[in-house]
Design a protein around this motif. Structure first.
Motif, short mmCIF file in Angstrom:
data_model
loop_
_atom_site.label_atom_id
_atom_site.label_comp_id
_atom_site.label_asym_id
_atom_site.label_seq_id
_atom_site.Cartn_x
_atom_site.Cartn_y
_atom_site.Cartn_z
N PRO A 48 69.99 57.88 55.02
CA PRO A 48 70.83 58.57 54.63
C PRO A 48 72.46 57.98 54.75
O PRO A 48 72.59 57.03 55.31
CB PRO A 48 70.73 59.78 55.41
N PRO A 49 73.52 58.90 54.50
CA PRO A 49 74.69 58.42 54.60
C PRO A 49 75.03 58.15 55.93
O PRO A 49 74.46 58.99 56.70
CB PRO A 49 75.60 59.40 53.81
N ASN A 50 75.96 57.44 56.17
CA ASN A 50 76.96 56.86 55.43
C ASN A 50 76.64 54.98 55.84
O ASN A 50 76.64 54.61 56.82
CB ASN A 50 78.49 56.85 56.02
N VAL A 51 75.94 54.59 54.51
CA VAL A 51 75.99 53.06 54.43
C VAL A 51 77.08 52.28 54.61
O VAL A 51 77.98 52.49 53.56
CB VAL A 51 74.98 52.64 53.53
N VAL A 52 77.43 51.49 55.46
CA VAL A 52 78.72 50.91 55.70
C VAL A 52 78.68 49.63 55.06
O VAL A 52 79.45 49.14 54.41
CB VAL A 52 78.98 50.63 57.14
N ASP A 53 77.57 48.80 55.15
CA ASP A 53 77.35 47.30 54.47
C ASP A 53 75.88 47.20 54.35
O ASP A 53 75.05 47.69 54.72
CB ASP A 53 77.89 46.42 55.49
N VAL A 54 75.60 46.25 53.24
CA VAL A 54 74.28 45.96 52.87
C VAL A 54 74.18 44.48 52.67
O VAL A 54 75.02 44.09 51.97
CB VAL A 54 73.94 46.62 51.66
N TYR A 55 73.45 43.75 53.18
CA TYR A 55 72.80 42.23 53.07
C TYR A 55 71.62 42.36 52.23
O TYR A 55 70.54 43.09 52.68
CB TYR A 55 72.64 41.58 54.42
N ASN A 56 71.50 41.72 51.30
CA ASN A 56 70.43 41.75 50.51
C ASN A 56 69.78 40.38 50.07
O ASN A 56 70.72 39.62 49.64
CB ASN A 56 70.67 42.44 48.99
N LYS A 118 62.88 34.75 61.55
CA LYS A 118 63.67 33.59 61.00
C LYS A 118 64.54 33.86 59.77
O LYS A 118 64.38 33.24 58.92
CB LYS A 118 62.53 32.54 60.64
N ILE A 119 65.38 35.28 59.94
CA ILE A 119 66.18 35.65 58.77
C ILE A 119 67.59 35.38 59.34
O ILE A 119 68.07 35.79 60.51
CB ILE A 119 65.78 37.03 58.43
N ASP A 120 68.26 34.64 58.73
CA ASP A 120 69.87 34.25 59.21
C ASP A 120 70.90 35.03 58.17
O ASP A 120 70.82 34.50 56.86
CB ASP A 120 70.18 32.88 59.19
N ILE A 121 71.63 36.07 58.72
CA ILE A 121 72.50 36.65 58.09
C ILE A 121 73.92 36.92 58.71
O ILE A 121 73.98 36.72 60.05
CB ILE A 121 72.04 38.18 57.62
N ASN A 122 74.95 37.06 58.06
CA ASN A 122 76.16 37.56 58.86
C ASN A 122 76.61 38.87 58.41
O ASN A 122 77.00 39.19 57.29
CB ASN A 122 77.04 36.60 58.55
N LEU A 123 76.31 40.02 59.14
CA LEU A 123 76.57 41.32 58.73
C LEU A 123 77.42 41.91 59.56
O LEU A 123 77.30 41.69 60.97
CB LEU A 123 75.20 42.07 58.70
#
Length: 123
Positions: A48-56, A118-123
């Motif tokens: 549900p809301p509020n999604v602020v950011d998405v990494y895909n 082993k997932i590398d992200i910058n969120l």
């Protein structure tokens, strides 16, 4: 002549995109980010809301969320439990291939889980 070959199709494509934009961004594997409603819909989860950011990525979707102060509507088929209240930022990890998710998570828990997978992200 070359200008007409490049510019006219670009203008036509832009016009079509503007006319048919529906506020959705497809994330793959049946998951959709509703940019206007700030929520994620998918085969096994509706964030549900509020999604602020998405990494895909090909493997997963990581969602940063600041839940609404009010409880979600019935369209979400469930009420999510936010252990530290609705004024905290939470994270969700959706594994596309498995149609499995983890969340809501706090930042450190999300980072630990991503490190384990082993997932590398910058969120």
């Amino acid at each position: 002549m070359i200008v007409k070959i490049i510019i006219l199709p670009a203008i036509a494509l832009f016009i079509l995109e503007v006319l048919f934009y529906n506020g959705e961004r497809r994330l793959g594997a049946g998951y959709i980010y509703d940019t206007e409603g700030k929520r994620i819909f998918g085969p096994n989860i509706n964030i549900p809301p509020n999604v602020v950011d998405v990494y895909n990525s090909r493997r997963c979707i990581v969602v940063k969320q600041k839940p609404s102060a009010q409880i979600e509507e019935d369209i979400y088929d469930r009420t999510y439990s936010y252990p530290f209240g609705r004024d905290t930022i939470y994270y969700w990890i959706i594994y596309k291939k498995e149609h499995h998710y983890c969340g809501p998570l706090l930042y450190d828990d999300m980072k630990d889980l991503l490190k384990t997978d082993k997932i590398d992200i910058n969120l």
